[in-house]
Design a protein around this motif. Sequence first.
Motif, PDB file in Angstrom:
ATOM      1  N   CYS A  51       0.828  -1.207   0.000  1.00  0.00           N
ATOM      2  CA  CYS A  51       0.000   0.000   0.000  1.00  0.00           C
ATOM      3  C   CYS A  51       0.865   1.261   0.000  1.00  0.00           C
ATOM      4  N   GLU A  52       1.942   1.242   0.754  1.00  0.00           N
ATOM      5  CA  GLU A  52       2.831   2.407   0.778  1.00  0.00           C
ATOM      6  C   GLU A  52       3.441   2.653  -0.594  1.00  0.00           C
ATOM      7  N   LEU A  53       3.831   1.584  -1.278  1.00  0.00           N
ATOM      8  CA  LEU A  53       4.392   1.728  -2.619  1.00  0.00           C
ATOM      9  C   LEU A  53       3.352   2.275  -3.598  1.00  0.00           C
ATOM     10  N   LEU A  54       2.088   1.961  -3.344  1.00  0.00           N
ATOM     11  CA  LEU A  54       1.003   2.427  -4.217  1.00  0.00           C
ATOM     12  C   LEU A  54       0.487   3.813  -3.833  1.00  0.00           C
ATOM     13  N   GLY A  55       1.067   4.405  -2.784  1.00  0.00           N
ATOM     14  CA  GLY A  55       0.619   5.724  -2.343  1.00  0.00           C
ATOM     15  C   GLY A  55      -0.509   5.663  -1.337  1.00  0.00           C
ATOM     16  N   ASP A  56      -0.592   4.558  -0.613  1.00  0.00           N
ATOM     17  CA  ASP A  56      -1.608   4.354   0.435  1.00  0.00           C
ATOM     18  C   ASP A  56      -3.031   4.606  -0.065  1.00  0.00           C
ATOM     19  N   PRO A  57      -3.480   3.793  -1.013  1.00  0.00           N
ATOM     20  CA  PRO A  57      -4.837   3.977  -1.544  1.00  0.00           C
ATOM     21  C   PRO A  57      -5.921   3.806  -0.489  1.00  0.00           C
ATOM     22  N   GLN A  58      -5.663   3.036   0.553  1.00  0.00           N
ATOM     23  CA  GLN A  58      -6.663   2.796   1.595  1.00  0.00           C
ATOM     24  C   GLN A  58      -6.993   4.053   2.395  1.00  0.00           C
ATOM     25  N   LYS A  59      -6.221   5.118   2.195  1.00  0.00           N
ATOM     26  CA  LYS A  59      -6.483   6.383   2.885  1.00  0.00           C
ATOM     27  C   LYS A  59      -7.274   7.362   2.016  1.00  0.00           C
ATOM     28  N   ALA A  60      -7.669   6.910   0.834  1.00  0.00           N
ATOM     29  CA  ALA A  60      -8.319   7.817  -0.126  1.00  0.00           C
ATOM     30  C   ALA A  60      -9.832   7.867   0.030  1.00  0.00           C
ATOM     31  N   PHE A  61     -10.382   7.102   0.970  1.00  0.00           N
ATOM     32  CA  PHE A  61     -11.833   7.052   1.136  1.00  0.00           C
ATOM     33  C   PHE A  61     -12.157   6.803   2.609  1.00  0.00           C
ATOM     34  N   ARG A  62     -13.389   7.103   2.972  1.00  0.00           N
ATOM     35  CA  ARG A  62     -13.871   6.780   4.313  1.00  0.00           C
ATOM     36  C   ARG A  62     -14.208   5.284   4.356  1.00  0.00           C
TER      37      ARG A  62
END
Length: 466
Positions: A51-62
């Motif tokens: 996820c860190e390598l992908l730019g932490d996509p899990q932080k892009a939404f609620r």
Amino acid sequence: MSTRQNGRRRPTGPEVSAEVQAELDAVYHSIISRAPEHDIDPTLDRVAQVCELLGDPQKAFRTIHITGTNGKTSTSRMTERLVREHGLRTGRFTSPHLTSVTERIAIDGEPLSAERFIEVWKDVQPYVEMVDTSSQAAGGPKLSFFEVLTVMAFAAFADAPVDVAIIEVGLGGLWDSTNVVDAEIAIIAPVALDHQQWLGETVEEIAAQKAGIVKDGATLVLAQQDPLAEDVIVEIASARGAHIVREGTDIEVAERFAAVGGQLMSLRTPAGLYTEIFMPVYGAHQAHNALLALTATEALVSGGGALDGDVVGAAFQGVDSPGRLEVVRRSPTILVDAAHNAAGARALVDAIEESFDFTRLVGVVGILADKDAETILSLLEPVLAEVVVTQSSSMRSHDVDDLEEIAVDIFGEDRVRSAGRLDEAIDVAAGRAESEDLIGVGTGTGVLVTGSVILAAEARTLLGLT
């Protein structure tokens, strides 16, 4: 349709070209060749690194994060439907799948297309392989099947983009790969004994694992629990400063009646009473799942305030829950249910007794080897005239001969039959169900296929549902 390769389901979805299907098969084979989802290595590190390598996509939404022993998928589907009805774009990640692996990742209620699933895999594959290499160099494993799907879901949701993701835990909670999300709302459905080899031998140990999804300052929507489980969960959530909304204290199913094609219910939340809501699924357990979903949606959409009753009603009227006491054929009626543990079997029996008036119901039961077959069969016995034991094509299936011996001890020899293949078992059960039908139109007779999620999925496919 869904077929099997080496005992595992081959992915198929809506009609696609042969070329796309072949590519989807290859992608699925690549992912499924990894460690299976029930073979967990308790760490979040690998998923967090990708996820860190992908730019932490899990932080892009609620996020609304859902765990529990039973009811997770139904609650996830209800929550997603409620959130979407309020005009928010949704992502939904659930497991396992029934027909196609693409079902696990849905946007606005629709599974990813085969083409989009392939694209998402190609997007994340280089980063997954980088972390695979790093982990193996340190003596660890590659990402598992479920870890890869988790990463793909986050990437797909961020790319869409969605406003809210409804994320179902795969196993447990604390060390589940989905737990890299920082969910503002957690739902914990009823906790019972299951997966003890991974989560702990007591309900308290399992509850502690489930409570691991509650983040600092989050809202926890907590189903009615075994007191031992509730004490553990409340202690952990309180230590994290969570706002706890408890069924039986703060929220309740105020009224509920069986209705044609489903049920009518009135649900009380801290914000008010929602009355005469129709939902086209069966069983008291589903009303309690609906209560959790509604309370979580209130917390997300209005900060705990009341929602528009018409919007709530429209959402629940559009709910479905495939493979959960689903009527898949008539004359005779064939029901499919994914109950695979004691708690699920109890809920199933209660729902059948309340919502159906069978004069003769025959079971088709196949159970995985790591489940308590004796308890499941004992719970089903009062509602079944006979049982046909069988197995799914999973390599984890309980041996049919052994399962037959257990069934004979419970039902008696005259009420037990066996079939090595599911299609044969359904044919035998349908014949036995109709063997005492004097009218000859299947009235009052039925077949129940249950015992595992995989068996339910394969029955749906055999009976033409995709």
